[in-house]
Design an enzyme around this catalytic site. Structure first.
Site, PDB file in Angstrom:
ATOM      1  N   LYS A   1     -34.360 -20.420  -2.756  1.00  0.00           N
ATOM      2  CA  LYS A   1     -34.950 -19.414  -1.713  1.00  0.00           C
ATOM      3  C   LYS A   1     -36.418 -20.087  -1.227  1.00  0.00           C
ATOM      4  O   LYS A   1     -37.298 -20.240  -2.201  1.00  0.00           O
ATOM      5  CB  LYS A   1     -35.181 -18.116  -2.145  1.00  0.00           C
ATOM      6  CG  LYS A   1     -35.183 -17.149  -1.227  1.00  0.00           C
ATOM      7  CD  LYS A   1     -34.920 -15.684  -1.863  1.00  0.00           C
ATOM      8  CE  LYS A   1     -35.041 -14.452  -0.853  1.00  0.00           C
ATOM      9  NZ  LYS A   1     -34.870 -13.293  -1.283  1.00  0.00           N
ATOM     10  N   SER A  58     -32.394  -9.820   1.757  1.00  0.00           N
ATOM     11  CA  SER A  58     -33.200 -11.084   2.510  1.00  0.00           C
ATOM     12  C   SER A  58     -32.673 -12.415   1.926  1.00  0.00           C
ATOM     13  O   SER A  58     -32.708 -13.465   2.700  1.00  0.00           O
ATOM     14  CB  SER A  58     -34.599 -11.080   1.949  1.00  0.00           C
ATOM     15  OG  SER A  58     -35.005 -11.159   0.611  1.00  0.00           O
ATOM     16  N   SER A  99     -31.922  -8.179  -2.456  1.00  0.00           N
ATOM     17  CA  SER A  99     -31.735  -9.173  -1.930  1.00  0.00           C
ATOM     18  C   SER A  99     -31.081 -10.349  -2.494  1.00  0.00           C
ATOM     19  O   SER A  99     -30.588 -11.476  -2.071  1.00  0.00           O
ATOM     20  CB  SER A  99     -33.319  -9.818  -1.517  1.00  0.00           C
ATOM     21  OG  SER A  99     -33.848  -9.048  -0.491  1.00  0.00           O
TER      22      SER A  99
HETATM   23  N1  GLN Z   1     -33.623  -5.210   1.963  1.00  0.00           N
HETATM   24  C1  GLN Z   1     -34.919  -4.665   1.195  1.00  0.00           C
HETATM   25  C2  GLN Z   1     -36.231  -4.561   2.018  1.00  0.00           C
HETATM   26  O1  GLN Z   1     -36.128  -4.988   3.029  1.00  0.00           O
HETATM   27  C3  GLN Z   1     -34.825  -5.354  -0.115  1.00  0.00           C
HETATM   28  C4  GLN Z   1     -35.341  -6.621   0.085  1.00  0.00           C
HETATM   29  C5  GLN Z   1     -35.384  -7.411  -1.042  1.00  0.00           C
HETATM   30  O2  GLN Z   1     -34.881  -7.257  -1.921  1.00  0.00           O
HETATM   31  N2  GLN Z   1     -36.361  -8.583  -1.102  1.00  0.00           N
HETATM   32  O3  GLN Z   1     -37.102  -4.385   1.487  1.00  0.00           O
END
Ligand code: GLN
Length: 503
Positions: free
Chosen positions: A94, A169, A193
């Site tokens: 990532k 994400s 994410s």
């Molecule tokens: N979707 C969640 C957010 O927007 C989690 C994102 C994540 O785990 N990095 O914060």
């Protein structure tokens, strides 16, 4: 209704090597049946064939990956032991972990072309384990989002239906796994994410206990919630990768100095021994995550999963975690507060894009112009929210109150784990949604992470494991398994047994 018309990427594999598990690839590489170079090249070819459509990668590092593969092949040819059980098996990283040999952008324009002077600890551990890094995968900008649509470089598409999101994400890593572009991947999980994209792509993702995987060199979103973790197509592969990246790191002040539970033997035992026998295990179904309003096909898949766990011998009971209903509100205060502070460092002075540096603007104006140009709308929204919530007069009402809710959520978990060994829920309320469907409504987007957020607030560990295609949409669903802090091995024991039971 089947989505098979858009399903061609999963169905079409270019080479057998891109369909095998990481454990099987490692066995063949270490046994001399195939070289790491051949395996790495097969995945690079697969990326070349499919990434125009999927856009899993922000950067592909063919040369670096092949040279890492050659080092593994040469060491094996010299008769050396493999550097790790996964030596020679390539991986997708990532793009939020720093790498000295490839740009690190966090999918933000503000870091376009940024080259880090150091490797993240996770990156370093991967290199030491002999794992070639194929490239850097797409994400929502600074890991804020649930669909990769907040990436400054365009979204990733789901290999099961290219008109839909692969989640966020970490959608890039998940799509890379599901399409055979990579057998292993690394994600980060601040609110879901890793687990949420895993559920949408029929892959496995684990959010380790907070503090057990180093955050050094992981570009911070919300430091008290962020955690790197392993992603793969099987529970065993995820476990093997988990063992590579976990461990104490003096460079991370929140790193816990506790030895990592030996995970891989737990899986081997689960696979070879009792064939998914779960007798003696107590599983809690969280009432708050088993409710109307979720997609019927997702709830059906979840109920089937619970029935399967019962058939495998587990005792299933319903547990109540009343404060989980407030997790979303607490998370979306705590996270923006931390974001507003963490992202202050991106000021156009030291990193990435600088705007207005023409002698006509003051330093302050350059900072302001750079941030206005470099950050996308969701990042700005959260910086503003967080700055407001932390301001004088509002700090107690918002930030402190959210921290209190966080404590109540941790207590709900603690009480639940007095009764059961693991908790389960659907990982997501629906299967993958269409790209574009939620972009204009941030609250709708936030709601999608309902099931995964509480775990991060409490710092515990969780996994999403495939639980079949939903009958109503024909798209993947995931079973979320949650365990107490430092009991990550439980996730693997239950996840592996569940996986065996589904076969
Ligand atoms: N979707 C969640 C957010 O927007 C989690 C994102 C994540 O785990 N990095 O914060």
């Amino acid at each position: 209704m089947s989505q098979s018309q858009n399903n061609y990427i999963v169905d079409s594999s270019s080479s057998e090597l891109t369909t095998l598990s990481a454990a099987e690839l490692a066995r063949r590489i270490h046994g001399g049946e195939v070289s790491s170079r051949e395996v790495t090249q097969a995945h690079l070819d697969r990326i070349a064939d499919t990434d125009d459509v999927l856009h899993s990668f922000l950067h592909v590092g063919a040369e670096a990956a092949l040279s890492a593969a050659d080092s593994v092949d040469e060491a094996l040819a010299r008769g050396e032991q493999p550097a790790s059980p996964l030596a020679g098996v390539p991986l997708a990283l990532k793009d939020v972990f720093t790498t000295t040999d490839a740009p690190t952008t966090a999918a933000s324009k503000i870091l376009e072309g940024y080259m880090s002077p150091y490797d993240a600890t996770v990156t370093k551990k991967l290199r030491e384990a002999g794992i070639p890094i194929l490239g850097k995968t797409n994400l929502d900008e600074f890991a804020m989002g649930s669909s990769t649509e907040n990436s400054a470089y365009g979204p990733t598409h789901n290999p099961y239906d290219v008109e839909r999101t692969a989640g966020g994400s970490g959608g890039g890593s998940a799509a890379a796994l599901a399409s055979g572009q990579a057998p292993l991947a690394i994600g980060t999980d601040t609110g879901g994410s890793i687990r949420q994209p895993a559920a949408l792509t029929n892959t496995v993702g684990v959010k380790p206990t907070y503090g057990t995987v180093s955050r050094y060199g992981l570009i911070a979103c919300a430091s008290s919630l962020d955690q790197g973790g392993p992603c793969a197509r099987s529970v065993l592969d995820t476990a093997l990768l988990h063992s590579v990246i976990a461990g104490h790191d003096p460079f991370d002040a929140t790193s816990v100095d506790e030895s990592v539970a030996p995970i891989a033997p737990v899986i081997e035992a689960a696979k070879e021994g009792a064939e998914g026998d779960l007798r003696g295990l107590k599983v809690g179904v969280v009432r708050q995550f088993d409710r109307e309003g979720y997609q019927p096909g997702v709830l059906d898949a979840f109920h089937q999963a619970v029935a399967q766990l019962t058939a495998q011998g587990a005792e299933v009971i319903e547990v109540d975690c009343p404060h989980f209903d407030d997790a979303l509100a607490a998370y979306y205060l705590i996270l923006p507060c931390e974001v507003s502070s963490n992202l202050a460092r991106f000021d156009g002075m030291r990193y990435g894009c600088r705007v207005g540096d023409d002698g006509r603007h003051s330093a302050e104006q350059v900072m302001s112009l750079s941030r206005a140009e470099g950050f996308g709308p969701e990042v700005k929204r959260r910086i503003i929210l967080g700055t407001y919530a932390l301001s004088v007069g509002y700090y107690d009402a918002y930030y402190l109150q959210a921290q209190r809710v966080r404590t109540l959520i941790a207590r709900d978990f603690a009480r639940a784990f007095e009764q059961v060994d693991v908790l389960v829920s659907p990982t997501t309320p629906t299967t993958a949604f269409k790209l574009g469907e939620k972009v204009s409504d941030p609250l709708e987007m936030y709601n999608f992470d309902l099931c995964t957020l509480p775990l991060n607030l409490a710092g515990l560990c969780g996994m999403s494991v495939p639980s079949g295609l939903a009958a109503d949409t024909g798209l993947p669903t995931g079973l979320q398994i949650m365990a107490p802090a430092f009991q990550d091995d439980r996730l693997y024991r239950v996840g592996a047994a569940f996986e065996v039971g589904r076969q």
